[in-house]
Design a protein around this motif. Sequence first.
Motif, PDB file in Angstrom:
ATOM      1  N   VAL A 171      10.492  -3.037  -4.863  1.00  0.00           N
ATOM      2  CA  VAL A 171      10.497  -1.589  -4.627  1.00  0.00           C
ATOM      3  C   VAL A 171       9.411  -0.904  -5.451  1.00  0.00           C
ATOM      4  O   VAL A 171       8.667  -0.053  -4.952  1.00  0.00           O
ATOM      5  CB  VAL A 171      11.887  -1.000  -4.954  1.00  0.00           C
ATOM      6  N   TRP A 172       9.296  -1.297  -6.721  1.00  0.00           N
ATOM      7  CA  TRP A 172       8.280  -0.681  -7.580  1.00  0.00           C
ATOM      8  C   TRP A 172       6.870  -0.990  -7.080  1.00  0.00           C
ATOM      9  O   TRP A 172       5.988  -0.115  -7.103  1.00  0.00           O
ATOM     10  CB  TRP A 172       8.464  -1.147  -9.015  1.00  0.00           C
ATOM     11  N   ALA A 173       6.655  -2.203  -6.619  1.00  0.00           N
ATOM     12  CA  ALA A 173       5.344  -2.566  -6.062  1.00  0.00           C
ATOM     13  C   ALA A 173       5.023  -1.709  -4.844  1.00  0.00           C
ATOM     14  O   ALA A 173       3.863  -1.301  -4.646  1.00  0.00           O
ATOM     15  CB  ALA A 173       5.307  -4.043  -5.706  1.00  0.00           C
ATOM     16  N   ASP A 174       6.020  -1.432  -4.010  1.00  0.00           N
ATOM     17  CA  ASP A 174       5.801  -0.564  -2.852  1.00  0.00           C
ATOM     18  C   ASP A 174       5.416   0.848  -3.293  1.00  0.00           C
ATOM     19  O   ASP A 174       4.522   1.469  -2.709  1.00  0.00           O
ATOM     20  CB  ASP A 174       7.059  -0.516  -1.980  1.00  0.00           C
ATOM     21  N   ILE A 175       6.085   1.352  -4.322  1.00  0.00           N
ATOM     22  CA  ILE A 175       5.767   2.696  -4.810  1.00  0.00           C
ATOM     23  C   ILE A 175       4.336   2.760  -5.334  1.00  0.00           C
ATOM     24  O   ILE A 175       3.582   3.696  -5.023  1.00  0.00           O
ATOM     25  CB  ILE A 175       6.784   3.116  -5.896  1.00  0.00           C
ATOM     26  N   VAL A 176       3.938   1.772  -6.106  1.00  0.00           N
ATOM     27  CA  VAL A 176       2.574   1.727  -6.649  1.00  0.00           C
ATOM     28  C   VAL A 176       1.553   1.642  -5.511  1.00  0.00           C
ATOM     29  O   VAL A 176       0.514   2.315  -5.534  1.00  0.00           O
ATOM     30  CB  VAL A 176       2.429   0.539  -7.620  1.00  0.00           C
ATOM     31  N   ARG A 177       1.841   0.830  -4.507  1.00  0.00           N
ATOM     32  CA  ARG A 177       0.910   0.651  -3.385  1.00  0.00           C
ATOM     33  C   ARG A 177       0.811   1.898  -2.515  1.00  0.00           C
ATOM     34  O   ARG A 177      -0.284   2.267  -2.053  1.00  0.00           O
ATOM     35  CB  ARG A 177       1.376  -0.539  -2.538  1.00  0.00           C
ATOM     36  N   LEU A 178       1.931   2.572  -2.289  1.00  0.00           N
ATOM     37  CA  LEU A 178       1.977   3.675  -1.331  1.00  0.00           C
ATOM     38  C   LEU A 178       1.559   5.018  -1.927  1.00  0.00           C
ATOM     39  O   LEU A 178       1.091   5.895  -1.193  1.00  0.00           O
ATOM     40  CB  LEU A 178       3.393   3.791  -0.756  1.00  0.00           C
ATOM     41  N   THR A 179       1.729   5.184  -3.225  1.00  0.00           N
ATOM     42  CA  THR A 179       1.475   6.497  -3.838  1.00  0.00           C
ATOM     43  C   THR A 179       0.064   7.030  -3.548  1.00  0.00           C
ATOM     44  O   THR A 179      -0.085   8.191  -3.138  1.00  0.00           O
ATOM     45  CB  THR A 179       1.740   6.436  -5.357  1.00  0.00           C
ATOM     46  N   PRO A 180      -1.007   6.240  -3.699  1.00  0.00           N
ATOM     47  CA  PRO A 180      -2.343   6.793  -3.416  1.00  0.00           C
ATOM     48  C   PRO A 180      -2.611   7.000  -1.923  1.00  0.00           C
ATOM     49  O   PRO A 180      -3.582   7.675  -1.566  1.00  0.00           O
ATOM     50  CB  PRO A 180      -3.291   5.742  -4.003  1.00  0.00           C
TER      51      PRO A 180
END
Length: 228
Positions: free
Chosen positions: A192-201
């Motif tokens: 989930v955290w990896a998805d947040i990091v990837r999607l935020t920008p």
Amino acid sequence: MRLPSLDARLEAVLALIRAGTHADIGSDHAHLPIRLIAQGRAERCVVVELHPGPLAHARGNVARARLAARIEVRAGDGFGPLAPGEVDSASVTGMGAGTIAGILRRAGEGRLPPALVLQPNDSPGPLRVWAREHGYHLRAERLIPGHWPYPVLRLERRPGDDPAYQGLPLAAALRYGPHLLREGATLLRRQVWADIVRLTPLAAPGRTAQTQLETARAALEVLGGDGH
């Protein structure tokens, strides 16, 4: 008899199967059915394989295991070689979720057994959606480390709405898994955290990435913390 070894994802599939008659769809080497019979987790198995090479491989392994009387290997596509009501459960593993969903749709209601164990090689969201639309409840799920996190789902045909999703944000539960969200395993937190990091920008109003980011953030809220 020397039992075939299974990797971690197929060991997880094995642990979620117990049936009188089980079908392994797209079995490849038939290692899973051999283990199911040897460990008493199934009385009989049907192996279905479409491609000639893996079909011959499966037949050879079953013969070497001296289990031809209890494991039948059939040539064919998906659930087509099975008679309606013939098996109690079935497994479909090692394919994309879209491919697995297509196999399930082509099977029709008559050939699908009461229990399914599915192991897609990518996001299982489409399979959770399919299950809710076709009267299957998500009874158990695992996330197994490997080249990437491998999801394993056990579905059972039940009446009514699936209670697994109650009290959870639906989009997050479909994407990440209701049981997995409640368990809060470290592997899921990292995903989930990896998805947040990837999607935020990438996120912006109206973009798909924005919706996906909101889903990941809702999942993180259920998990109660960051992904570290």
